[in-house]
Enzyme design. Structure first.
Site, PDB file in Angstrom:
ATOM      1  N   HIS A 250       5.572  32.086  -6.010  1.00  0.00           N
ATOM      2  CA  HIS A 250       6.028  33.472  -6.142  1.00  0.00           C
ATOM      3  C   HIS A 250       6.565  33.975  -4.814  1.00  0.00           C
ATOM      4  O   HIS A 250       6.082  33.594  -3.740  1.00  0.00           O
ATOM      5  CB  HIS A 250       4.922  34.378  -6.681  1.00  0.00           C
TER       6      HIS A 250
ATOM      7  N   ASP B 262       6.677  37.204  -3.895  1.00  0.00           N
ATOM      8  CA  ASP B 262       6.118  38.484  -3.466  1.00  0.00           C
ATOM      9  C   ASP B 262       4.831  38.294  -2.677  1.00  0.00           C
ATOM     10  O   ASP B 262       4.213  37.228  -2.689  1.00  0.00           O
ATOM     11  CB  ASP B 262       5.862  39.381  -4.677  1.00  0.00           C
TER      12      ASP B 262
ATOM     13  N   ASP C 173       0.109  32.702   1.348  1.00  0.00           N
ATOM     14  CA  ASP C 173       0.170  33.103  -0.060  1.00  0.00           C
ATOM     15  C   ASP C 173       1.432  33.897  -0.333  1.00  0.00           C
ATOM     16  O   ASP C 173       1.416  35.120  -0.324  1.00  0.00           O
ATOM     17  CB  ASP C 173      -1.081  33.938  -0.374  1.00  0.00           C
TER      18      ASP C 173
ATOM     19  N   GLU D 179       4.020  38.261  -8.884  1.00  0.00           N
ATOM     20  CA  GLU D 179       2.763  37.590  -9.224  1.00  0.00           C
ATOM     21  C   GLU D 179       1.565  38.417  -8.795  1.00  0.00           C
ATOM     22  O   GLU D 179       0.521  38.411  -9.463  1.00  0.00           O
ATOM     23  CB  GLU D 179       2.720  36.201  -8.557  1.00  0.00           C
ATOM     24  N   GLU D 180       1.701  39.140  -7.691  1.00  0.00           N
ATOM     25  CA  GLU D 180       0.571  39.876  -7.142  1.00  0.00           C
ATOM     26  C   GLU D 180       0.295  41.192  -7.864  1.00  0.00           C
ATOM     27  O   GLU D 180      -0.674  41.878  -7.537  1.00  0.00           O
ATOM     28  CB  GLU D 180       0.807  40.168  -5.648  1.00  0.00           C
TER      29      GLU D 180
ATOM     30  N   GLU E  64       0.018  27.507  -4.821  1.00  0.00           N
ATOM     31  CA  GLU E  64      -0.951  28.504  -4.343  1.00  0.00           C
ATOM     32  C   GLU E  64      -1.859  27.883  -3.269  1.00  0.00           C
ATOM     33  O   GLU E  64      -1.980  26.653  -3.176  1.00  0.00           O
ATOM     34  CB  GLU E  64      -1.799  29.008  -5.512  1.00  0.00           C
TER      35      GLU E  64
ATOM     36  N   HIS F 169      -4.384  37.526   1.569  1.00  0.00           N
ATOM     37  CA  HIS F 169      -4.673  38.951   1.422  1.00  0.00           C
ATOM     38  C   HIS F 169      -5.483  39.506   2.603  1.00  0.00           C
ATOM     39  O   HIS F 169      -6.199  40.485   2.462  1.00  0.00           O
ATOM     40  CB  HIS F 169      -5.423  39.236   0.111  1.00  0.00           C
TER      41      HIS F 169
END
Length: 371
Positions: A67, A69, A99, A131-132, A156, A343
């Protein structure tokens, strides 16, 4: 990193991923890949990309997926600009390095070292949006029936260890609605906070029953979980609370039926409020992620286990893997980052993972597509 692409359910943080998608498209075209970019319906400014090297059966070949984003961040908590790639202490720092923009760059590097003449099936790069937040990009892949191949490596952050299953995720709000009134006389209203107290007790009992019924020892947390994450209601101590809202997170094991679980949950809440004069509403907070599961003995998992010398494991977090399965792919979740760095302020990708990841991807592509 220098092309911000934050996705969020909060409009004040949400961004388009156009710039990063265009950058990837240019990189892919530079190495001879045919590129297709589609804007996601009902999501202006959000784009998916599928790039292909080689020709052949659209249902064959391997796709390297990720992804574009990232989650939002607070730059003040970072040691350097999160939108500038910084090399420090044998690490690459920046929002998305782990990520998972870093994987997309490494995947393109691996593909760039291939010759189309060596391939008996196509190699694709698949880059999705959001995705997030909503997973609208992966959902659009399924809705449009996009062909991406027989095998999919979803990059991932797994520490270069193959992941063959993860839990499903549901998040919802339960709103109890009563009637406000003066606190000096309870008969003047119906207290939603008191009703929510009964609902919470019923939910905790429901959780106990759920965990007694379902277990899977392959997970570090071997049971489904139900987390009470947020609660708010009322406006003043001297008013009867007219409305109270609770947000919950459910993590389901593979094989659990989400629709049946929600029906049981609805019944549990209805019973808790029966006779109280209170009503309630259900509010989905996002569409949910299905649980993902494949056999660790499958050919793709076995290949990745051989290449990494690591047996396939489970993960607690959710991914787009089930959506890729719905396209007919055999899927493994495998990428160079570590979930512990995702994150977080000062997110990084260790340099020691870069070359091993590129080498692993080239070997996997060769095994799955080359003569």
């Amino acid at each position: 990193m220098a092309s911000p692409s934050v996705s969020s359910v909060s409009p004040e943080y949400d961004m388009s991923n156009r710039a990063i998608t265009e950058l990837l498209a240019n990189w892919c075209e530079d190495i001879g890949m045919a590129v297709e970019v589609r804007e996601i319906p009902d999501a202006p400014g959000k784009f998916n990309l599928v790039a292909q090297l080689g020709e052949g059966d659209p249902d064959a070949g391997v796709a390297l997926c990720g992804h574009t984003d990232t989650v939002p961040c607070d730059p003040q908590l970072w040691s350097s600009d999160p939108f500038t790639l910084v090399e420090r202490d044998a690490r690459l720092y920046g929002l998305g390095t782990c990520d998972m923009k870093g994987f997309l760059a490494l995947a393109i590097t691996a593909i760039s070292e291939l010759s189309p003449r060596q391939l008996k099936a196509p190699v694709r790069l698949v880059a999705t949006a959001d995705e997030e937040s909503t997973m609208s990009g992966a959902r659009f892949l399924v809705e449009s029936g996009w062909k991406i191949g027989r095998y999919a490596v979803l990059g991932e952050p797994t520490g270069l260890r193959p992941v063959h299953m993860h839990k499903g995720i549901m998040m919802l709000a339960i709103r109890v609605i009563g009637q406000a009134g003066h606190s000096s006389d309870p008969s003047l209203g119906r207290n939603a906070l008191e009703g929510m107290h009964a609902v919470i007790a019923a939910l905790l009992s429901f959780r106990d029953r759920l965990q007694a019924q379902y277990q899977n020892a392959d997970f570090a947390v071997p049971v489904p979980t139900l987390n009470l994450g947020r609660i708010f209601g009322g406006d003043n101590p001297n008013r009867i609370c007219g409305q109270c809202e609770l947000h919950v997170d459910l993590r389901l094991l593979p094989g659990m039926d989400a629709a049946s679980l929600l029906a049981d949950l609805h019944h549990t809440v209805q019973q808790a409020l029966e006779g109280s004069g209170l009503s309630h509403e259900w509010i989905p907070l996002f569409p949910g992620i299905p649980a993902f599961s494949t056999s660790p003995q499958g050919p793709l998992n076995q290949l990745c286990a051989k290449l990494t010398d690591q047996r396939p494991i489970s993960a607690a977090y959710g991914t787009e893997a089930t959506f890729l399965q719905q396209l007919g792919c055999e899927v493994v979740v495998l990428g160079p980052g570590d979930i512990a760095q995702a994150h977080q302020p000062d997110e990084y990708l260790a340099l020691e993972r870069v070359e091993p990841c590129i080498t692993l991807l080239k070997k996997a592509i060769h095994a799955l597509t080359a003569d």
